[in-house]
Design a protein around this motif. Structure first.
Motif, PDB file in Angstrom:
ATOM      1  N   ILE A 392       0.825  -1.208   0.000  1.00 25.46           N
ATOM      2  CA  ILE A 392       0.000   0.000   0.000  1.00 25.46           C
ATOM      3  C   ILE A 392       0.861   1.262   0.000  1.00 25.46           C
ATOM      4  CG2 ILE A 392      -1.916  -1.163   1.151  1.00 25.46           C
ATOM      5  CD1 ILE A 392      -1.036   0.166   3.756  1.00 25.46           C
ATOM      6  N   ARG A 393       2.200   1.084  -0.134  1.00 31.20           N
ATOM      7  CA  ARG A 393       3.134   2.218  -0.211  1.00 31.20           C
ATOM      8  C   ARG A 393       3.013   3.142   0.997  1.00 31.20           C
ATOM      9  NH1 ARG A 393       5.406   2.627  -5.325  1.00 31.20           N
ATOM     10  NH2 ARG A 393       4.422   1.320  -6.932  1.00 31.20           N
ATOM     11  N   CYS A 394       2.929   2.565   2.174  1.00 28.94           N
ATOM     12  CA  CYS A 394       2.811   3.368   3.388  1.00 28.94           C
ATOM     13  C   CYS A 394       4.135   3.983   3.814  1.00 28.94           C
ATOM     14  CB  CYS A 394       2.229   2.538   4.523  1.00 28.94           C
ATOM     15  SG  CYS A 394       3.305   1.156   5.024  1.00 28.94           S
ATOM     16  N   GLY A 395       5.248   3.355   3.422  1.00 27.98           N
ATOM     17  CA  GLY A 395       6.565   3.895   3.738  1.00 27.98           C
ATOM     18  C   GLY A 395       7.095   3.532   5.110  1.00 27.98           C
ATOM     19  N   GLN A 396       6.357   2.704   5.877  1.00 27.39           N
ATOM     20  CA  GLN A 396       6.841   2.348   7.213  1.00 27.39           C
ATOM     21  C   GLN A 396       8.159   1.574   7.149  1.00 27.39           C
ATOM     22  OE1 GLN A 396       4.014   0.818  10.138  1.00 27.39           O
ATOM     23  NE2 GLN A 396       2.308   1.456   8.828  1.00 27.39           N
ATOM     24  N   CYS A 397       8.338   0.765   6.102  1.00 24.73           N
ATOM     25  CA  CYS A 397       9.559  -0.025   5.984  1.00 24.73           C
ATOM     26  C   CYS A 397      10.782   0.879   5.874  1.00 24.73           C
ATOM     27  CB  CYS A 397       9.476  -0.964   4.785  1.00 24.73           C
ATOM     28  SG  CYS A 397       9.059  -0.150   3.224  1.00 24.73           S
ATOM     29  N   ALA A 398      10.660   1.967   5.133  1.00 23.09           N
ATOM     30  CA  ALA A 398      11.774   2.897   4.985  1.00 23.09           C
ATOM     31  C   ALA A 398      12.054   3.646   6.291  1.00 23.09           C
ATOM     32  CB  ALA A 398      11.499   3.889   3.863  1.00 23.09           C
ATOM     33  N   ILE A 431      21.108  -5.734   5.998  1.00 21.31           N
ATOM     34  CA  ILE A 431      21.629  -6.692   6.977  1.00 21.31           C
ATOM     35  C   ILE A 431      20.598  -7.762   7.323  1.00 21.31           C
ATOM     36  CG2 ILE A 431      23.218  -4.984   7.950  1.00 21.31           C
ATOM     37  CD1 ILE A 431      21.262  -4.636  10.285  1.00 21.31           C
ATOM     38  N   GLU A 432      19.459  -7.747   6.642  1.00 22.51           N
ATOM     39  CA  GLU A 432      18.410  -8.753   6.819  1.00 22.51           C
ATOM     40  C   GLU A 432      17.922  -8.812   8.268  1.00 22.51           C
ATOM     41  OE1 GLU A 432      19.618 -12.489   5.171  1.00 22.51           O
ATOM     42  OE2 GLU A 432      20.491 -11.574   3.385  1.00 22.51           O
ATOM     43  N   HIS A 438       8.668  -6.715   9.764  1.00 27.00           N
ATOM     44  CA  HIS A 438       7.952  -6.690  11.042  1.00 27.00           C
ATOM     45  C   HIS A 438       6.868  -5.620  11.058  1.00 27.00           C
ATOM     46  CE1 HIS A 438       7.472  -7.417  15.366  1.00 27.00           C
ATOM     47  NE2 HIS A 438       7.408  -6.097  15.503  1.00 27.00           N
ATOM     48  N   VAL A 439       7.135  -4.473  10.432  1.00 29.02           N
ATOM     49  CA  VAL A 439       6.171  -3.374  10.497  1.00 29.02           C
ATOM     50  C   VAL A 439       5.266  -3.327   9.270  1.00 29.02           C
ATOM     51  CG1 VAL A 439       7.734  -1.990  11.900  1.00 29.02           C
ATOM     52  CG2 VAL A 439       7.749  -1.705   9.408  1.00 29.02           C
ATOM     53  N   CYS A 440       5.472  -4.197   8.298  1.00 26.51           N
ATOM     54  CA  CYS A 440       4.696  -4.142   7.055  1.00 26.51           C
ATOM     55  C   CYS A 440       3.241  -4.519   7.314  1.00 26.51           C
ATOM     56  CB  CYS A 440       5.306  -5.084   6.009  1.00 26.51           C
ATOM     57  SG  CYS A 440       4.395  -5.117   4.442  1.00 26.51           S
ATOM     58  N   PRO A 441       2.289  -3.621   7.092  1.00 23.41           N
ATOM     59  CA  PRO A 441       0.873  -3.965   7.327  1.00 23.41           C
ATOM     60  C   PRO A 441       0.324  -4.938   6.298  1.00 23.41           C
ATOM     61  CG  PRO A 441       1.053  -1.781   6.347  1.00 23.41           C
ATOM     62  CD  PRO A 441       2.460  -2.231   6.642  1.00 23.41           C
ATOM     63  N   ALA A 442       1.023  -5.089   5.178  1.00 24.71           N
ATOM     64  CA  ALA A 442       0.574  -6.018   4.141  1.00 24.71           C
ATOM     65  C   ALA A 442       1.157  -7.418   4.345  1.00 24.71           C
ATOM     66  CB  ALA A 442       0.970  -5.499   2.759  1.00 24.71           C
ATOM     67  N   HIS A 443       1.976  -7.593   5.385  1.00 18.94           N
ATOM     68  CA  HIS A 443       2.575  -8.890   5.719  1.00 18.94           C
ATOM     69  C   HIS A 443       3.409  -9.461   4.562  1.00 18.94           C
ATOM     70  CE1 HIS A 443       0.035  -8.697   9.219  1.00 18.94           C
ATOM     71  NE2 HIS A 443      -1.071  -8.791   8.506  1.00 18.94           N
ATOM     72  N   ILE A 444       4.081  -8.586   3.843  1.00 18.76           N
ATOM     73  CA  ILE A 444       4.935  -9.038   2.745  1.00 18.76           C
ATOM     74  C   ILE A 444       6.257  -9.537   3.334  1.00 18.76           C
ATOM     75  CG2 ILE A 444       6.144  -8.344   0.639  1.00 18.76           C
ATOM     76  CD1 ILE A 444       4.035  -6.140   0.311  1.00 18.76           C
ATOM     77  N   PRO A 445       6.685 -10.736   2.977  1.00 20.23           N
ATOM     78  CA  PRO A 445       7.961 -11.257   3.499  1.00 20.23           C
ATOM     79  C   PRO A 445       9.145 -10.593   2.779  1.00 20.23           C
ATOM     80  CG  PRO A 445       6.996 -12.838   1.992  1.00 20.23           C
ATOM     81  CD  PRO A 445       5.991 -11.723   2.118  1.00 20.23           C
ATOM     82  N   LEU A 446       9.386  -9.337   3.116  1.00 15.23           N
ATOM     83  CA  LEU A 446      10.351  -8.529   2.377  1.00 15.23           C
ATOM     84  C   LEU A 446      11.758  -9.131   2.404  1.00 15.23           C
ATOM     85  CD1 LEU A 446       9.103  -5.053   3.631  1.00 15.23           C
ATOM     86  CD2 LEU A 446       8.822  -5.985   1.338  1.00 15.23           C
ATOM     87  N   VAL A 447      12.176  -9.607   3.564  1.00 20.66           N
ATOM     88  CA  VAL A 447      13.540 -10.142   3.674  1.00 20.66           C
ATOM     89  C   VAL A 447      13.737 -11.325   2.745  1.00 20.66           C
ATOM     90  CG1 VAL A 447      15.218 -11.190   5.241  1.00 20.66           C
ATOM     91  CG2 VAL A 447      13.769  -9.315   6.042  1.00 20.66           C
ATOM     92  N   GLN A 448      12.703 -12.115   2.539  1.00 19.07           N
ATOM     93  CA  GLN A 448      12.826 -13.260   1.638  1.00 19.07           C
ATOM     94  C   GLN A 448      13.108 -12.801   0.206  1.00 19.07           C
ATOM     95  OE1 GLN A 448      12.970 -16.135   3.096  1.00 19.07           O
ATOM     96  NE2 GLN A 448      12.400 -15.207   5.054  1.00 19.07           N
ATOM     97  N   TYR A 449      12.479 -11.710  -0.188  1.00 18.84           N
ATOM     98  CA  TYR A 449      12.735 -11.172  -1.526  1.00 18.84           C
ATOM     99  C   TYR A 449      14.180 -10.687  -1.639  1.00 18.84           C
ATOM    100  CZ  TYR A 449       7.848 -11.347  -3.002  1.00 18.84           C
ATOM    101  OH  TYR A 449       6.596 -11.774  -3.378  1.00 18.84           O
ATOM    102  N   TYR A 450      14.685 -10.050  -0.570  1.00 15.25           N
ATOM    103  CA  TYR A 450      16.056  -9.543  -0.625  1.00 15.25           C
ATOM    104  C   TYR A 450      17.054 -10.699  -0.650  1.00 15.25           C
ATOM    105  CZ  TYR A 450      13.401  -5.533   1.097  1.00 15.25           C
ATOM    106  OH  TYR A 450      12.449  -4.553   1.259  1.00 15.25           O
ATOM    107  N   ARG A 451      16.773 -11.734   0.105  1.00 13.58           N
ATOM    108  CA  ARG A 451      17.669 -12.893   0.086  1.00 13.58           C
ATOM    109  C   ARG A 451      17.665 -13.550  -1.295  1.00 13.58           C
ATOM    110  NH1 ARG A 451      15.832 -15.486   5.945  1.00 13.58           N
ATOM    111  NH2 ARG A 451      17.106 -14.095   7.255  1.00 13.58           N
ATOM    112  N   TYR A 452      16.475 -13.624  -1.886  1.00 12.78           N
ATOM    113  CA  TYR A 452      16.382 -14.182  -3.234  1.00 12.78           C
ATOM    114  C   TYR A 452      17.227 -13.352  -4.201  1.00 12.78           C
ATOM    115  CZ  TYR A 452      14.477 -14.585  -7.941  1.00 12.78           C
ATOM    116  OH  TYR A 452      14.348 -14.695  -9.304  1.00 12.78           O
TER     117      TYR A 452
END
Length: 541
Positions: A392-398, A431-432, A438-452
């Motif tokens: 939803i482009r909330c920007g909390q991850c940044a 640094i994964e 943890h803060v993503c409201p959409a529950h996207i497994p972001l770290v998994q994408y970065y590891r990939y």
């Protein structure tokens, strides 16, 4: 760049200035589950499963055979190459086999291990290195060699060979040694207990590294949720400060995840920023975990290789959480049994903490040098977040990213498999830590994408290097064949030139002989003609 902040005095005699890093999150620490009692010596297992790859770099090569008797502290795997570390037997016994065994990895894939049936004698190897009473009598090279052959790697989780990290080179002067006692991840308390019970060894190890690096200052960073550890370390520093000209300082830092990250802790304590794709040595800093430093003291002063470590066994899925002093190679199942076994329903078993740890497929895996925690979580502690939803482009991850990245943009490019673009956003600075997920409201497994994206980038780089290597080999082969052809032609030309004069003389000689023979024939013919004329004339008369 973040603004620096002046903190209140942390010690009665000094007011250290602390800096902030970008982002970070506050998490329930859950440390009271396991830090209420002393460390327990784990029972010697009847069988040890010791992996040959327990560190970053080339795995060790086995130097024992099945059926061979080994002793405690004996090298059973020798290092291969510079970035490698040896592996030692954790107790005496007989090598049963050298074969693949399940490893503490999310895939559960096996890796080569030395399996030892222990004999219960726990007898030390006769060629164990002699203890060094005065470490200052050894030069830096001798100390590094001793640390390398003791198999010491980073015990904070990275497991990078310490001898490599302690060799920054002459062009990288080091002015500050940072000891990482933050232990910022929830549930884990093994470093906390280590600093409480072995503070003197930690400070002695720090003095050894100061002597090795020629450094004049050591900063020991500990989060303020560990008051007992802070007090014990300050007392140990006060007792040993007179024995070193360097400045030793215990610094209490705010509890904020991930303050225990190497770059983040250096930022907090020194205000310096490790450059992108850089290492701390480039800014005059070396950072080591407190457990690693204690292992250095054991190796130098006692001649003991790295064959055991403190491990936290915790989570509400464990009957009796606590900390254990464990032999490397002990199966996780035995350690969990020593903690009273599982209690209630188990949602997942993690090697490490809840943020950066890896979920295990089972507990039939060995304790390695890098494993600091076994975390058994119940469904209530680790609820299913549900399916991932669109961003939803909330920007909390940044906002929470401790390395000031743009996780949202990295996610989009990683999802699109645009590896060049995702690297443009400094993918490898990640640094994964898991703050973004943890803060993503959409529950996207972001770290998994970065590891990939990292793994794909590494694979592509390896393919590129292999292709370039093959190209260089092909070009070298073509050049060699061309050179051989030129040499062959040159030899043939020289041979022709050597026989050319003889070939020219032969036709001349042949012509002379032919002319002489022709002259002789002509003379004979003329003689016969004259004779015939004379005879004819005579008959007419």
């Amino acid at each position: 760049m973040t603004q620096s902040t002046q903190t209140s005095s942390q010690t009665p005699t000094s007011s250290p200035k602390l800096w902030k890093f970008h982002g970070g999150i506050h998490l329930p620490d859950e440390k009271a589950l396991s830090n209420q009692g002393p460390v327990v010596e784990a029972k010697l297992p009847t069988q040890l499963v010791i992996p040959l790859a327990q560190h970053i770099g080339a795995p060790a090569r086995p130097c024992v055979q099945p059926g061979e008797r080994v002793f405690k502290g004996q090298m059973i795997g020798e290092p291969q190459g510079y970035v490698s570390a040896p592996v030692h037997a954790s107790s005496s016994g007989v090598v049963r086999a050298i074969e693949p065994h399940a490893m503490p990895h999310p895939s559960g894939l096996p890796a080569p291990c030395v399996i030892i049936d222990t004999d219960g004698e726990d007898a030390w190897a006769p060629d164990r290195p002699e203890p060094v009473a005065d470490f200052q009598s050894l030069d830096a090279e001798a100390l590094r060699a001793r640390i390398r052959m003791a198999g010491i790697v980073g015990l904070g989780g990275a497991s990078f060979p310490s001898s490599v990290k302690l060799n920054p080179g002459q062009d990288q002067p080091i002015d500050t040694l940072v000891l990482n006692g933050a232990e910022c991840e929830p549930y884990i308390t093994c470093d906390d207990l280590l600093m409480r019970e072995r503070a003197s060894e930690v400070v002695t190890g720090a003095r050894i590294l100061l002597h090795l690096l020629g450094t004049g200052r050591v900063l020991i960073g500990i989060e303020d949720n560990k008051p007992e550890a802070i007090a014990a370390m300050r007392q140990a520093v006060a007792e040993q400060q007179a024995q070193t000209p360097a400045q030793l300082e215990v610094v209490e830092i705010p509890t904020l995840y991930p303050s225990g990250g190497e770059k983040q802790l250096i930022r907090i304590l020194t205000g310096r920023e490790v450059p992108t794709h850089g290492i701390p040595a480039q800014i005059g800093v070396v950072c080591q975990n407190v457990a690693t430093v204690a292992a250095v003291a054991d190796a130098v002063l006692r001649g003991q290789p790295l064959i055991e470590r403190y491990v936290t066994v915790t989570g509400r899925g464990i009957a009796q959480p606590g900390n254990f002093r464990v032999r490397v190679g002990t199966l996780a199942s035995e350690l969990i049994a020593a903690s009273g076994g599982y209690s209630g329903e188990l949602a997942k078993l993690i090697a490490g903490g809840p943020m950066m740890g890896m979920t295990l497929q089972g507990d039939a895996v060995p304790i390695t040098k890098a494993m600091n925690c076994l975390l058994a979580l119940t469904p209530a502690e680790s609820p299913d977040p549900g399916p991932a939803m669109p961003c939803i482009r909330c920007g909390q991850c940044a906002q929470v990213c401790p390395t000031s990245l743009l996780p949202q943009q990295m996610y989009w490019h990683a999802r699109a498999k645009d590896l060049d673009k995702v690297q443009d956003y400094n993918l490898f600075d990640c640094i994964e830590c898991g703050c973004c997920a943890h803060v993503c409201p959409a529950h996207i497994p972001l770290v998994q994408y970065y590891r990939y994206a990292k793994n794909e980038s590494w694979a592509r780089e390896r393919e590129k290097q292999a292709s370039e290597h093959a190209k260089r080999r092909h070009e070298a082969r073509e050049a060699r064949l061309e050179r051989l052809e030129r040499e062959r032609k040159a030899k043939l030309r020289k041979k022709k030139e050597a026989i050319t004069p003889k070939t020219k003389a032969a036709p001349g000689q042949s012509a002379a002989v032919g002319g002489a023979e022709q002259s002789s024939v002509s003379s004979a013919a003329d003689t016969k003609t004259d004779t015939a004329k004379t005879d004819t004339a005579g008959s007419v008369q």
